[in-house]
Design an enzyme around this catalytic site. Structure first.
Site, PDB file in Angstrom:
ATOM      1  N   SER A  26       0.828  -1.204   0.000  1.00 37.24           N
ATOM      2  CA  SER A  26       0.000   0.000   0.000  1.00 37.24           C
ATOM      3  C   SER A  26       0.867   1.260   0.000  1.00 37.24           C
ATOM      4  O   SER A  26       1.670   1.450  -0.902  1.00 37.24           O
ATOM      5  CB  SER A  26      -0.972  -0.043   1.190  1.00 37.24           C
ATOM      6  OG  SER A  26      -1.953   0.962   1.098  1.00 37.24           O
ATOM      7  N   ASP A  86     -10.501  -3.159  -5.002  1.00 37.37           N
ATOM      8  CA  ASP A  86      -9.645  -2.164  -4.343  1.00 37.37           C
ATOM      9  C   ASP A  86      -9.679  -0.878  -5.167  1.00 37.37           C
ATOM     10  O   ASP A  86      -9.405  -0.914  -6.368  1.00 37.37           O
ATOM     11  CB  ASP A  86      -8.227  -2.711  -4.262  1.00 37.37           C
ATOM     12  CG  ASP A  86      -7.263  -1.800  -3.508  1.00 37.37           C
ATOM     13  OD1 ASP A  86      -7.636  -0.668  -3.154  1.00 37.37           O
ATOM     14  OD2 ASP A  86      -6.117  -2.227  -3.275  1.00 37.37           O
ATOM     15  N   HIS A 119      -8.469  -4.501  -0.584  1.00 36.06           N
ATOM     16  CA  HIS A 119      -7.207  -3.878  -0.211  1.00 36.06           C
ATOM     17  C   HIS A 119      -6.752  -4.384   1.157  1.00 36.06           C
ATOM     18  O   HIS A 119      -7.552  -4.520   2.080  1.00 36.06           O
ATOM     19  CB  HIS A 119      -7.371  -2.354  -0.165  1.00 36.06           C
ATOM     20  CG  HIS A 119      -6.099  -1.632   0.100  1.00 36.06           C
ATOM     21  ND1 HIS A 119      -5.177  -1.366  -0.885  1.00 36.06           N
ATOM     22  CD2 HIS A 119      -5.582  -1.116   1.252  1.00 36.06           C
ATOM     23  CE1 HIS A 119      -4.154  -0.712  -0.369  1.00 36.06           C
ATOM     24  NE2 HIS A 119      -4.367  -0.557   0.928  1.00 36.06           N
TER      25      HIS A 119
END
Length: 269
Positions: A117, A212, A242
């Site tokens: 991320s 996501d 995610h």
């Protein structure tokens, strides 16, 4: 709350051959995980995610253990300064400082970099900032933040989640960097980096979660890399949200994503 929510995925497994807590050259604490299969050759600097504003090396201990087992490399995690108290480029500067002092942590290794991320954003930004000097051997980038286009297909399709939403990502971006510089700085939005910077990167493995808002970030970056004639690896993992690799204690797709990362890592190195 973010610490508690993410630490629940951690556990003592998989067990390591050795675990160390060391101090980096710039005075921060680093966690070192050496798996049973460690041959003393490779090491990976893993940069945790959390929207540049949350989480820590502690919340991603489980991820570091999984990555170490599947790659056969030592994995080093650490804490960096978080936004909004410490906006860009503070976190990136901390990552660069740990990278510069990595030999003091585990000398004589071939080093790679990884992140999930926002950590994937920082890992790629680190490679871009180094720009041909002292580059990692390879990069493993999991469902990363690579652009700031909130009208991309995935941002529109999955604006309300589940899990990560477009509004949350807009808030994290506001914490981290002002809108006026986002699209012009390749360390913030590497999917828009000049061809020469992307062409000079080491071999990369990217993945993205199907459900996501950030999926299009990885798709666009992968397309840019492919257009440059590179042979990077890119997977879209179906049916997951995610952060799914933080759920490896229960989620088969997460276990498989780590296995896949290990397979690609061994091939690229």
């Amino acid at each position: 709350a973010a610490e508690a929510g993410n630490r629940r995925w951690n556990g003592p497994e998989p067990r390591m051959a050795r675990e160390l807590r060391v101090e980096t050259a710039d005075g921060r604490r680093a966690h070192v995980f050496l798996p049973e299969t460690d041959a003393g050759r490779d090491a990976i600097l893993f940069i945790h995610g959390g929207g540049w504003a949350f989480c820590s090396a502690g919340t991603h201990e489980g991820a570091a253990r999984q990555l170490a087992v599947e790659t056969g490399a030592a994995v080093v995690t650490f804490d960096y300064r978080l936004a909004p108290e410490h906006p860009y480029p503070a976190g990136l500067e901390d990552c660069l400082a740990v990278w510069a002092g990595r030999e003091a942590i585990l000398p004589g290794r071939r080093w790679s970099v990884s992140g999930d991320s926002a950590g994937a954003n920082l890992a790629l930004a680190l490679m871009i900032r180094l720009a041909g000097r002292d580059l990692p051997a390879t990069g493993l980038l999991f469902y990363g933040v690579f652009d700031a286009d909130f009208t991309s297909p995935s941002y529109v399709e999955i604006a309300e989640g589940p899990g990560l939403t477009r509004a949350k990502m807009q808030r994290y971006w506001d914490f981290y960097a002002p809108s006026g510089i986002r699209l012009s700085d390749p360390c913030l939005t590497p999917a828009r980096a000049p061809d020469a910077l992307l062409a000079g990167l080491p071999p990369l493995h990217l993945n993205a979660a199907e459900i996501d808002p950030l999926r299009s970030d990885s798709e666009r970056l992968a397309a840019r890399l492919q257009a440059l004639g590179r042979n990077d690896s890119f997977d879209i993992v179906p049916g997951v949200v995610h952060g799914f690799m933080q759920m490896s204690r229960w989620l088969p797709q997460s276990v498989e994503a780590y296995r896949r990362a290990g397979e690609v890592f061994r091939r690229m190195t």
